[in-house]
Design an enzyme around this catalytic site. Structure first.
Site, PDB file in Angstrom:
ATOM      1  N   GLY A  73       1.731   2.268   5.316  1.00 35.53           N
ATOM      2  CA  GLY A  73       2.686   1.210   5.623  1.00 35.53           C
ATOM      3  C   GLY A  73       3.662   1.603   6.704  1.00 35.53           C
ATOM      4  O   GLY A  73       4.004   0.791   7.569  1.00 35.53           O
ATOM      5  N   GLU A 106       5.420  -3.348   1.390  1.00 35.08           N
ATOM      6  CA  GLU A 106       5.743  -2.718   0.111  1.00 35.08           C
ATOM      7  C   GLU A 106       5.029  -1.377   0.107  1.00 35.08           C
ATOM      8  O   GLU A 106       3.794  -1.323   0.139  1.00 35.08           O
ATOM      9  CB  GLU A 106       5.275  -3.586  -1.054  1.00 35.08           C
ATOM     10  CG  GLU A 106       5.565  -2.966  -2.419  1.00 35.08           C
ATOM     11  CD  GLU A 106       4.860  -3.694  -3.538  1.00 35.08           C
ATOM     12  OE1 GLU A 106       4.357  -3.010  -4.459  1.00 35.08           O
ATOM     13  OE2 GLU A 106       4.781  -4.930  -3.498  1.00 35.08           O
ATOM     14  N   GLY A 166       0.817  -1.205   0.000  1.00 37.98           N
ATOM     15  CA  GLY A 166       0.000   0.000   0.000  1.00 37.98           C
ATOM     16  C   GLY A 166       0.848   1.252   0.000  1.00 37.98           C
ATOM     17  O   GLY A 166       1.966   1.271  -0.527  1.00 37.98           O
ATOM     18  N   SER A 167       0.336   2.298   0.634  1.00 37.60           N
ATOM     19  CA  SER A 167       0.982   3.605   0.596  1.00 37.60           C
ATOM     20  C   SER A 167       2.130   3.696   1.586  1.00 37.60           C
ATOM     21  O   SER A 167       2.213   2.929   2.557  1.00 37.60           O
ATOM     22  CB  SER A 167      -0.032   4.699   0.926  1.00 37.60           C
ATOM     23  OG  SER A 167      -0.438   4.609   2.282  1.00 37.60           O
ATOM     24  N   CYS A 174       2.449  -0.907  -9.153  1.00 38.31           N
ATOM     25  CA  CYS A 174       3.480  -0.468  -8.219  1.00 38.31           C
ATOM     26  C   CYS A 174       4.834  -0.317  -8.892  1.00 38.31           C
ATOM     27  O   CYS A 174       5.736   0.315  -8.334  1.00 38.31           O
ATOM     28  CB  CYS A 174       3.577  -1.434  -7.040  1.00 38.31           C
ATOM     29  SG  CYS A 174       3.748  -3.165  -7.518  1.00 38.31           S
ATOM     30  N   GLU A 179       6.561   9.217  -5.960  1.00 36.52           N
ATOM     31  CA  GLU A 179       5.568   8.495  -6.743  1.00 36.52           C
ATOM     32  C   GLU A 179       4.265   9.282  -6.820  1.00 36.52           C
ATOM     33  O   GLU A 179       3.795   9.825  -5.823  1.00 36.52           O
ATOM     34  CB  GLU A 179       5.308   7.120  -6.115  1.00 36.52           C
ATOM     35  CG  GLU A 179       4.264   6.295  -6.850  1.00 36.52           C
ATOM     36  CD  GLU A 179       3.962   4.972  -6.161  1.00 36.52           C
ATOM     37  OE1 GLU A 179       3.407   4.081  -6.821  1.00 36.52           O
ATOM     38  OE2 GLU A 179       4.281   4.830  -4.965  1.00 36.52           O
TER      39      GLU A 179
END
Length: 509
Positions: A226, A245, A221-222, A282, A375
């Site tokens: 995370g 992740e 996730g974000s 991702c 990102e």
């Protein structure tokens, strides 16, 4: 206070479809974890475990049409993409079943006593055992492959660990359906259904990471979400492994020679990679270093043409759409940032793909331009035009950790003539997977795969894809001078289970 309802929502319209469940209370999370912990012994038999995984894959295959229909209604990812993702998920379950049967993941090592060694060696026998209950946090962008029956769940069950899954709010109805398939598969092998628990709600996720019987966690996730869970896992009275992740820019470097040799091909390939799945992968390339000059100009024209022909698409939910629009506005407002194809709103519920260009030297400045090195989830990328290799290297030196780093080389450079090897050496510290003359989107489920990277890409050095993902949910135990009658069968000299092992220093297969 009544528990909050959990709704299935259509991202194409923003309208609620149906109430699926209610958010789990702290007591319900406790019940799910304790139930999973109580039945962990049901996964001890490797033959039963692998049969369960294969039955789970068969059950998902059998329910394919209904699962894909529900997934599409909740994610707008489309039947073609979702059918392929479900097939990948089933393959992954079967692959882990094969790994369980093979037994190499147990890492069996046996050393007989050697009184003449310095220091003397006693009888030592080592293998790996399951950690216990694993908390799995589902991802939004892969409702099959990184969710209830995804890689974290498959690898944890393969390791012998029960799971409690925190469903993602973007696909709660699908989560319920998939959990039922897994539980039916368990029942077919007389495994209690509680080996797969499912809870809904933000607070349930917080309760789950803090539960004393949860032994490890997997998250996709974000960065913000995370990192909060990672910190909570570390702050527990007994800290636990947290395999998260979180986020990745996935830089791409195009050499001047590569641009001169095949600019149009690279531009079209980049367009396909950055817009795949409406830019919600991702491993989407989020920063591309392109040389100044004629080759780079041709590449940008090819990219412009291809992105301009890309249809507007629906993001997974309206919060992500709002974040995407805010992100592109922030980037577009910077001086010297241009948008040959402007990303943004494509309609009331859709977004249009686009990309920005910026002089590479801007990315070496402190301050506002740092956002271009972060990102932006959705169909957008940043193309940085560099004037020489030193400038490109200076940009790379500022990047955080990534899942992937890619380089587009000319045929001569790929053959070992030129700086190809030096460029790979510069990219290797940045990522867990280095890609040459290809694009990072697409993560094959294969033994050699590595889906991870330096922080913030992931919070550990492990992979979440491929056979070695099982290692996250195991710990080694060595038995010293233990009578044969008390040893686990995996550690007996005569190897009744036929396991690969290292026996007195010799690798046996």
């Amino acid at each position: 206070m009544a528990a909050a309802p959990v709704w299935s929502v259509d991202p194409r319209t923003g309208k609620r479809r149906e109430q699926v469940a209610v958010e789990a209370t702290a007591e319900e999370v406790d019940t799910a974890v304790r139930a999973a912990h109580a039945v962990r012994g049901a996964l001890a038999d490797r033959a039963v475990r692998s049969a369960f995984l294969r039955s789970a894959a068969a059950g998902l295959d059998a329910a394919r049409d209904g699962l894909v229909e529900t997934a599409d209604a909740e994610t707008a990812l489309g039947p073609v993409r979702l059918t392929g993702e479900l097939a990948r998920t089933c393959y992954q379950l079967r692959a882990f079943a094969d790994i369980v049967d093979e037994g190499a993941f147990l890492d069996v090592v046996i050393d007989h006593p050697d009184a003449g060694a310095t220091p003397p060696v006693p009888d030592l026998r080592r293998h790996k055992v399951p950690l216990g209950v694993v908390a799995v946090y589902s991802a939004s962008n892969f409702p099959f492959a990184f969710s209830v029956a995804g890689g974290d769940t498959a690898s944890a069950l393969a390791a012998g660990c029960p799971v409690v899954v925190k469903a993602h709010p973007d696909h709660p109805a699908l989560s319920e359906l998939v959990a039922k398939v897994l539980r039916r598969a368990a029942a077919a092998h007389v495994i209690p259904a509680d080996v797969v628990g499912l809870v809904h709600g933000f607070e349930a996720g917080v309760e789950l990471i803090g539960h004393p019987l949860v032994a490890a966690a997997g998250f996709t996730g974000s960065v913000r979400g995370g990192r909060a869970l990672f910190d909570a896992a570390a702050a527990r009275p007994v800290p636990i492994p947290f395999h998260g992740e979180l986020g990745s820019l996935n830089p791409v470097l195009v050499t001047e020679a590569a641009a001169a040799e095949r600019a149009e091909e690279i531009g079209a390939g980049l367009a396909g990679s950055m817009t795949l799945g409406v830019g919600q992968f991702c491993v989407k390339p989020g920063l591309v270093l392109v040389p100044s000059g004629a080759g780079g100009d041709r590449l940008l024209k090819s990219l412009t043409d291809a992105v301009s022909d890309t249809d507007a698409g629906v993001l997974l939910d309206h919060r992500m759409r709002d974040d995407f629009l805010a992100g592109v506005r922030e980037r577009a407002a910077l001086a010297d940032v241009e948008s040959p194809v402007t990303p943004g709103a494509g309609g009331e519920h859709t977004v249009s793909a686009g990309f920005f260009t910026v002089p590479a030297d801007r990315l070496t400045e402190e301050g506002a331009y740092g956002v271009l090195l972060e990102e932006c989830f959705g169909p957008v990328t940043v193309v940085a035009r560099y004037t020489d290799e030193e400038q490109a290297t200076a940009v790379l030196s500022r990047l955080p950790g990534n899942l992937t780093a890619s380089v587009q080389l000319s045929s001569r450079e790929a053959a070992g003539q030129g700086r190809g090897a030096d460029l790979l050496a510069a990219l290797t510290p940045l990522a867990g997977r280095v890609v040459v003359n290809a694009w990072p989107t697409g993560v094959a489920v294969a033994p050699a795969q590595h889906h991870g990277g330096p922080y913030p890409a992931t919070t550990s050095t492990s992979t979440s894809v491929g056979g070695t993902a099982i290692e996250r949910w195991l710990r080694p135990v060595t038995y010293q001078n233990t009578p044969t009658a008390l040893l686990p069968r995996e550690l007996l000299d005569d190897n009744p289970l036929g396991l690969p092992r290292r026996f007195n220093g010799v690798l046996e297969r």
